[in-house]
Design a protein around this motif. Structure first.
Motif, PDB file in Angstrom:
ATOM      1  N   ALA A   1       0.823  -1.213   0.000  1.00 56.05           N
ATOM      2  CA  ALA A   1       0.000   0.000   0.000  1.00 56.05           C
ATOM      3  C   ALA A   1       0.856   1.261   0.000  1.00 56.05           C
ATOM      4  O   ALA A   1       0.497   2.269  -0.629  1.00 56.05           O
ATOM      5  N   ALA A   2       1.993   1.217   0.692  1.00 52.82           N
ATOM      6  CA  ALA A   2       2.840   2.407   0.821  1.00 52.82           C
ATOM      7  C   ALA A   2       3.486   2.813  -0.501  1.00 52.82           C
ATOM      8  O   ALA A   2       4.040   3.914  -0.603  1.00 52.82           O
ATOM      9  N   GLU A   3       3.408   1.974  -1.513  1.00 56.79           N
ATOM     10  CA  GLU A   3       3.962   2.333  -2.823  1.00 56.79           C
ATOM     11  C   GLU A   3       3.174   3.478  -3.460  1.00 56.79           C
ATOM     12  O   GLU A   3       3.728   4.239  -4.264  1.00 56.79           O
ATOM     13  N   HIS A   4       1.890   3.613  -3.119  1.00 58.60           N
ATOM     14  CA  HIS A   4       1.052   4.634  -3.754  1.00 58.60           C
ATOM     15  C   HIS A   4       0.247   5.481  -2.768  1.00 58.60           C
ATOM     16  O   HIS A   4      -0.372   6.470  -3.185  1.00 58.60           O
ATOM     17  N   PHE A   5       0.246   5.118  -1.492  1.00 54.14           N
ATOM     18  CA  PHE A   5      -0.606   5.800  -0.525  1.00 54.14           C
ATOM     19  C   PHE A   5       0.162   6.168   0.740  1.00 54.14           C
ATOM     20  O   PHE A   5       1.200   5.582   1.050  1.00 54.14           O
ATOM     21  N   ILE A   6      -0.393   7.122   1.458  1.00 56.55           N
ATOM     22  CA  ILE A   6      -0.005   7.349   2.848  1.00 56.55           C
ATOM     23  C   ILE A   6      -0.774   6.322   3.663  1.00 56.55           C
ATOM     24  O   ILE A   6      -2.007   6.273   3.616  1.00 56.55           O
ATOM     25  N   VAL A   7      -0.050   5.497   4.410  1.00 55.69           N
ATOM     26  CA  VAL A   7      -0.676   4.374   5.110  1.00 55.69           C
ATOM     27  C   VAL A   7      -0.887   4.693   6.586  1.00 55.69           C
ATOM     28  O   VAL A   7       0.031   5.127   7.283  1.00 55.69           O
TER      29      VAL A   7
END
Length: 257
Positions: A127-133
């Motif tokens: 998820a951290a590849e494209h979002f703030i998690v």
């Protein structure tokens, strides 16, 4: 009209905030209701979580996402939807969909489906590849609560995996995780969380006024609070500023001040 300035109040961080964030829970309100709320309290809202699976069936999702972006409010996909997708082998499809919709934040949790800490951290990395998690820590089931060392390990592990923030579990009821069945704060758990991750990296779920006040008294005006009811966004700001009896005299003790 400018805000009044005649009172001495605690220092408050401004947008875009790194601490003192207020995270609200959207259970599925209409775009008109969202627009009305943001017009009055948008300056005091930082993260807007689309609870459970509401985003998946909300036909007005795009309209609400545009509204939030226009007011510098980070829209967050709730963790339950991603958990269900993961359990069905569709986590990548869920994340791709959220990215196309325009979500800047996603929550990664393991509260409703069987998921090991290792599997959760791998999902955080993806998820951290494209979002703030935002990684949720703690258990939703009051019969299976984590011990202090388990809390600390989950917080540290999730941050190391790439989570921007930890969300310390309490559910909408405020009677599990951080709290006992009566809603009283479990101070030993709070201490364990803070030892594993500094207060500015943690959102403390605090749906009730007494819980919000406790964390403001403990950490100051600039503590991060989560799962705040939409209608309570403005009243939480008055708690932060010591404008209510519950926190009067809180002073300039923000976590980054």
């Amino acid at each position: 009209m400018s805000d009044p300035t005649f009172l001495s109040l605690p220092y408050r961080t401004g947008k875009p905030r790194l601490s003192g964030l207020t995270h609200v829970l959207d259970k599925g309100i209409t775009p008109a209701a969202a627009a009305s709320l943001v017009a009055g309290a948008g300056d005091h809202i930082d993260v807007w979580k689309f609870g459970w699976g509401t985003a998946y069936i909300d036909r007005s999702l795009k309209e609400k996402l545009r509204l939030l972006a226009d007011h510098d409010i980070g829209a967050c996909l709730g963790g339950t939807l991603l958990e269900i997708a993961w359990a069905q082998g569709k986590a990548d499809e869920c994340l791709d969909w959220a990215h196309r919709q325009g979500f800047p934040h996603v929550e990664v949790s393991r509260g409703v489906v069987p998921m090991s800490p290792t599997e959760k951290r791998e999902l955080i990395r993806r998820a951290a590849e494209h979002f703030i998690v935002l990684a949720e820590a703690g258990a939703k089931d009051e019969a299976h609560q984590l011990h202090e060392d388990e809390w600390a390990a989950e917080v540290a592990g999730d941050l190391a995996a790439g989570a921007k923030w930890i969300v310390a579990e309490a559910r909408e009821s405020g009677t599990v995780g951080l709290y006992d069945s009566a809603g009283d704060v479990r101070e030993d758990i709070v201490d364990a969380i803070v030892d594993a991750g500094s207060p500015d990296r943690v959102f403390f779920e605090a749906p009730r006024k007494d819980q919000q006040a406790w964390f403001i008294r403990r950490f100051g005006a600039n503590v991060n609070l989560a799962n705040v009811a939409l209608d309570d966004a403005l009243s939480v700001e008055t708690l932060r500023l010591g404008l209510r009896a519950d926190t009067i005299g809180v002073g300039c003790r923000g976590v980054l001040a």
